[in-house]
Design an enzyme around this catalytic site. Structure first.
Site, PDB file in Angstrom:
ATOM      1  CG  ASP A 158      -2.015   1.069   1.135  1.00 19.12           C
ATOM      2  OD1 ASP A 158      -2.187   1.666   0.052  1.00 19.12           O
ATOM      3  OD2 ASP A 158      -2.692   1.312   2.155  1.00 19.12           O
ATOM      4  CG  LEU A 159       5.503   2.272  -1.136  1.00 20.43           C
ATOM      5  CD1 LEU A 159       5.708   2.299   0.363  1.00 20.43           C
ATOM      6  CD2 LEU A 159       6.675   1.582  -1.819  1.00 20.43           C
TER       7      LEU A 159
END
Length: 253
Positions: A158-159
């Site tokens: 979830d960068l």
């Protein structure tokens, strides 16, 4: 050490434990730094508080090399959750599957894109015809059209830029949806939401672990996941972007 307490009264079982497991797994890679977990409970997690500073090109380059090292630490399979974790993992407030698969395309289509299409349609953020375009792209992906010989990477998952904190000691990562995946997916998410000095991040990453030819053209393919997640709950503009990324993915095939 200053503390940050995150709470969620309606947290599903394992919500904060999964976050802690993901942070520990990423930290064990010895690459990018992750926020320190001080305590977990069913409805809360206590973390170190990270004091942020202005991003710099030098910090971005350090982060790029460290992220490559994290990815290189690997995972047992595509879709594999952190060691010792079973069941679904979470991205934001939403659940997503984490079932090990031997091939990336089959995993990515079935577990990272398709689960969010029905919620996006139900929310009015994705048309039925648009969902059909995305499903055609998923069918192509599932055939292995974009698979390669890279081993599963240890992804943050979830960068987006809000999960990249710039501290005086360098970048600190928070809020992962950690799993085994393709390294280009983390990089594509950084590009989608505007990471500061992204060109420096990518250049340093590429020096540490050279990216495969054509990675820039594959960015829309790897943005299908975050766009599908956002289309499920953040408005029709994301549904439009999702369909556009799916059309560009189909054009690659």
């Amino acid at each position: 050490m200053e503390r940050l307490v995150k709470t969620r009264d309606d947290a599903p079982a394992g919500f904060f434990a999964a976050e802690a497991a993901g942070l520990a797994w990423l930290a064990a890679a010895g690459g990018a730094r992750t926020v320190q977990v001080l305590e977990t409970a069913p409805r809360r997690i206590v973390l170190e508080r990270v004091e942020t500073v202005r991003p710099t090109p030098a910090a971005a380059e350090e982060f790029g090399a460290a992220l490559a090292a994290t990815h290189d630490a690997g995972a047992p399979a595509f879709g594999a959750p952190p060691p010792g974790w079973t069941g679904d993992i979470f991205i934001g407030r939403r659940t997503q599957p984490a079932h090990p698969e031997p091939t990336w395309g089959a995993f990515y289509a079935a577990q990272r894109v398709e689960p969010f299409l029905a919620p996006a349609v139900a929310a009015g953020n994705l048309t039925a015809s648009g969902a059909g375009v995305v499903r055609r792209a998923c069918a192509l992906i599932a055939t292995g059209a974009f698979d390669d010989t890279d081993a599963p990477a240890r992804l943050h998952g979830d960068l987006w830029s809000g999960n990249v904190l710039w501290s005086a000691a360098g970048v600190v990562l928070i809020d992962p949806a950690a799993h085994g995946g393709h390294r280009e997916t983390d990089l594509a998410m950084l590009a989608l939401f505007g990471c500061p000095f992204l060109d420096h991040v990518i250049a340093a990453y590429d020096r540490r672990h050279p990216l495969r030819p054509g990675w820039r053209e594959r960015v829309p393919l790897h943005q299908l996941h975050p766009l599908a997640v956002h289309a499920a709950g953040h408005g029709p503009a994301y549904g439009d972007e999702l369909v556009d990324a799916a059309e560009r993915t189909l054009a690659l095939g």
